[in-house]
Design a protein around this motif. Sequence first.
Motif, PDB file in Angstrom:
ATOM      1  N   LEU A 354      21.920  35.308  40.340  1.00 48.38           N
ATOM      2  CA  LEU A 354      22.159  36.164  41.541  1.00 48.38           C
ATOM      3  C   LEU A 354      23.270  35.160  42.120  1.00 48.38           C
ATOM      4  CD1 LEU A 354      18.781  37.006  42.639  1.00 48.38           C
ATOM      5  CD2 LEU A 354      20.353  38.848  41.437  1.00 48.38           C
ATOM      6  N   GLY A 355      24.187  35.919  42.983  1.00 50.32           N
ATOM      7  CA  GLY A 355      25.239  35.284  43.883  1.00 50.32           C
ATOM      8  C   GLY A 355      26.333  34.524  42.984  1.00 50.32           C
ATOM      9  N   SER A 356      26.752  33.463  43.321  1.00 49.39           N
ATOM     10  CA  SER A 356      27.823  32.871  42.788  1.00 49.39           C
ATOM     11  C   SER A 356      27.785  32.673  41.181  1.00 49.39           C
ATOM     12  CB  SER A 356      28.070  31.500  43.341  1.00 49.39           C
ATOM     13  OG  SER A 356      27.216  30.461  43.084  1.00 49.39           O
ATOM     14  N   MET A 357      26.691  32.345  40.733  1.00 47.21           N
ATOM     15  CA  MET A 357      26.765  32.204  39.314  1.00 47.21           C
ATOM     16  C   MET A 357      26.850  33.517  38.534  1.00 47.21           C
ATOM     17  SD  MET A 357      23.984  31.005  36.713  1.00 47.21           S
ATOM     18  CE  MET A 357      23.797  29.169  36.905  1.00 47.21           C
ATOM     19  N   ALA A 358      26.419  34.485  38.997  1.00 44.94           N
ATOM     20  CA  ALA A 358      26.538  35.926  38.479  1.00 44.94           C
ATOM     21  C   ALA A 358      28.027  36.257  38.687  1.00 44.94           C
ATOM     22  CB  ALA A 358      25.763  37.013  39.128  1.00 44.94           C
ATOM     23  N   ARG A 359      28.533  35.868  39.546  1.00 43.07           N
ATOM     24  CA  ARG A 359      30.111  36.145  39.963  1.00 43.07           C
ATOM     25  C   ARG A 359      31.004  35.139  39.169  1.00 43.07           C
ATOM     26  NH1 ARG A 359      28.973  35.832  45.227  1.00 43.07           N
ATOM     27  NH2 ARG A 359      30.076  34.091  45.489  1.00 43.07           N
ATOM     28  N   ALA A 534      31.961  45.280  37.421  1.00 39.54           N
ATOM     29  CA  ALA A 534      32.550  43.834  37.311  1.00 39.54           C
ATOM     30  C   ALA A 534      31.734  42.976  38.791  1.00 39.54           C
ATOM     31  CB  ALA A 534      33.927  43.373  37.707  1.00 39.54           C
ATOM     32  N   GLN A 535      31.398  41.792  38.317  1.00 42.92           N
ATOM     33  CA  GLN A 535      30.737  40.764  39.494  1.00 42.92           C
ATOM     34  C   GLN A 535      31.938  39.812  39.867  1.00 42.92           C
ATOM     35  OE1 GLN A 535      27.167  41.531  40.026  1.00 42.92           O
ATOM     36  NE2 GLN A 535      27.858  43.288  38.672  1.00 42.92           N
ATOM     37  N   ASN A 536      32.588  39.261  39.037  1.00 33.24           N
ATOM     38  CA  ASN A 536      33.602  38.457  39.410  1.00 33.24           C
ATOM     39  C   ASN A 536      34.656  39.097  40.502  1.00 33.24           C
ATOM     40  OD1 ASN A 536      36.464  37.165  38.605  1.00 33.24           O
ATOM     41  ND2 ASN A 536      35.135  35.519  38.713  1.00 33.24           N
ATOM     42  N   SER A 537      35.006  38.244  41.487  1.00 36.41           N
ATOM     43  CA  SER A 537      35.803  38.880  42.335  1.00 36.41           C
ATOM     44  C   SER A 537      37.154  39.260  42.069  1.00 36.41           C
ATOM     45  CB  SER A 537      36.023  37.956  43.681  1.00 36.41           C
ATOM     46  OG  SER A 537      34.504  37.806  44.139  1.00 36.41           O
TER      47      SER A 537
END
Lengths: 623, 226
Positions: A354-359, A534-537
């Motif tokens: 979850l969070g930054s790793m997912a992104r 998508a998850q990455n910004s």
Amino acid sequence: MEVEQLDIREHLRRHPPFTFLDEDRLNQVSGSVEIAYFRAGSDIVVLGQEVADLHYIRQGSVEMFRRSGEFYNRLGEGDIFGQISLISGRPARFPVRALEDTLIYFIPGSQFRALYNELEEFADFVEVEDRTRLRQAGARSREGTEMLATRVGRLVQRSPVMMNASGTVLEAARAMTEQGVASILACADGCDPDHPQLVGIVTDSDLRGRLIAAGLPYDTPISAVMSEALITVEADDYLFSAMMAMLRHNVHHLPVMQRLRPIGVIDLADVAGHGTRNSLYLVRNIHDQPDLDGLKSLLPDVRGSFLRMVGEGATANMIGSAVAMIGRSFKQRLLELAEERLGPPPVPYCLLALGSMARDEQSMLTDQDNALILDDAFDRSQHDAYFRSLAEFLCDGLAELGYTYCKGDIMATNADLRQPLAVWKERFAGWIARPDRPALLNSSIFFDLDGVHGETRLADTLKQWIAEQASRAPAFLGCLAHNAQTRTPPLGFFRDFVLEKSGRYQDSLDLKRRGTAPMVDVIRVHALASASVAQNSFRRLDDVAAAGFLTNSMVADLRDALEFLAGTQYRHQAFNLEQGLAPDNKLNPVTLEAFDRRNLKDAFRVLSNAQRFLRMRYRVVQV
Amino acid sequence: MKEREAATSVPMLANYFRSGVPDPATPLSEVEFVALDLETTGLEPRQSGIVSVGLVPFTLRRIRVAGAGYWVVRPRRTLDEASVLIHRITHEGLAAAPRFSAVLPELLQALAGRVVVVHYRHIERPFLDQACRRWFGEGIEFPLIDTMALEGWMLRRGRTRLQRLADRLGWRRRASLRLGTCRERYHLPAYGAHHAMTDALATAELFQAQVAWHLSPDWRLEQLWL
């Protein structure tokens, strides 16, 4: 005239490019200033006007416009304008209007030219007009690495070798040898050769491992030895994404697709030949470690790999993905070790990041945010003991590897976060259908999720489902948009201080809380609204642009600003590490070079505008 | 002015009067102004002395710091403690300073041909007049614009008849007309007060702001000067 007493000199002294002036020059400039007051709304520079002086904003703020009348930029106290006309000798290109009551200091062109010719730093500073400055900063860090600039399609050397899935391995081996390739694509029998339907891939190592070592006969159909869950990349994807796909799925060959048709295959050697290799080897190494101690022995390499990427000028997107990839590999390896100890799982499961790793936006300062999705056959009384042990092994291991326990208890060790898919859907349905702002604030981290290990299709199903639901829930989007405005960027910097909107000062700035995190929040709202999975910004921005939710220039601004904010965060953490300190996000403006200071201010401005746009775009619905 | 030029026997004053003052019908946009501020040991010209003088020439378009002037002078009377505190000019600082008479030529030259702008007209004109009387045996007079009077007028003008009645009956406290407070109304920056140079600059900026908000550059000089 004794300028010592004048406020003019003290004010100029605090703002670049005048920070570069010695006392004599500062006195000279201060003594030559002319001053004028402009009422809010009045014109300061009109289009095509000759510009004879550098304009310095002593008080108030101004707006610049394009020829078309479109808004271009906003400047405030301590900012300068007019330098481009002075340097080029051409009339004003951007009309300027006072946004508030504004007091302008005019610095005569002769003074400006003397400083410009004599002081390198002064010249460097004034040469770049505001917005382009941010873009140039991004471009500068992009030099020296081709990973982002190169498209996968460019690496394809030849069309792929293909055959029917019912063909034999002997035929396959002969074709591969004749054509001199290390892989062959399997298509569904009887499909249109112009639009072949790929069903699998056979590589040299498949022939060795699944055929020869297994003692199968040569007339075995290739469908029996091929890898079926085919991972592909698009010809338009950047090389970097291809590398990430290989690492992530632990494969060496990737078919390259163009409009649903395979146009070639690239392999690890193709990718590794292009730049940043070290994280690649590190990831391999993680997967080879026999135990937790082995994993711990790699920590200096993790740090070294991070420092090298920052030093080589990799983009923030690349660094974030590589750091996330390393973390992901640690989790995967830990779970494999856990399964070796605990035996196979009683029902299929998927570990969620979850969070930054997912992104794929992880930094060197991160805690563990994870959860488990279990198969719907999960029965708590029967199966949960296993998953609790699994989670404890994982989270304790991660803590040993420097990923601190999550203070908010968003970890798989929390029984509430070990749930079957149906329960997860229900939970998300609740957040989306009955949005509650405070509750949503704490659960926004769940809207960046990715499967890391096990049955990752469970995570993919959930992602797809969330994207569909969220895009149709205006009240939910409104709440999310409202929450995305709570953490605001600072206005900018005074000499050694961070200047807040309230006019107060702080001596340091939390880059994450005030920069990257709210930026990510803003992008998430638009992504969910446009049903992006998508998850990455950066990927989310691609989807948002494709869906037409934001204009291309807005997307470009957000991309540049995020790249710069995250890049600054990484550079700051690298600086911490090099000083032998623990990495943090607390930036002290004293350590910033004028160039970065200026860019940061621009990035904050983009963020602030984006937050304002959210307010208009997603009318907050009261629930 | 012509008569004064002919009448005076003091060459310095003759020069000053020769440059004259602009035609009363001149629009503000074409007038050359000079903001002037004197710091004094007291309020009464006959008993108090001048401690420092600050001035800055300007037009409605630009204030020219390069033309600014600032002088510390030695008053005839010693400073009382209160004005030492206010002006932050000490006895030692003054011991080395010239007499006012020594800076008068330069001062008159800076004022010549310009319309003087002050904040509170009851200091600069009477003190300068008194100083000239003392040194030349004859005084000077000149028209000026008072930003304080202007501000008071603008504030009254903006009020309704009922509000004005309330003002007259003392039901409402008058808005402050101090230089710093007036500047705040126009969002001008806060400066340290009671320095002749800074106050002159502050006055010039205030006048530009007043014209930008309440008047127009087409107004004629005679509508404003006192």
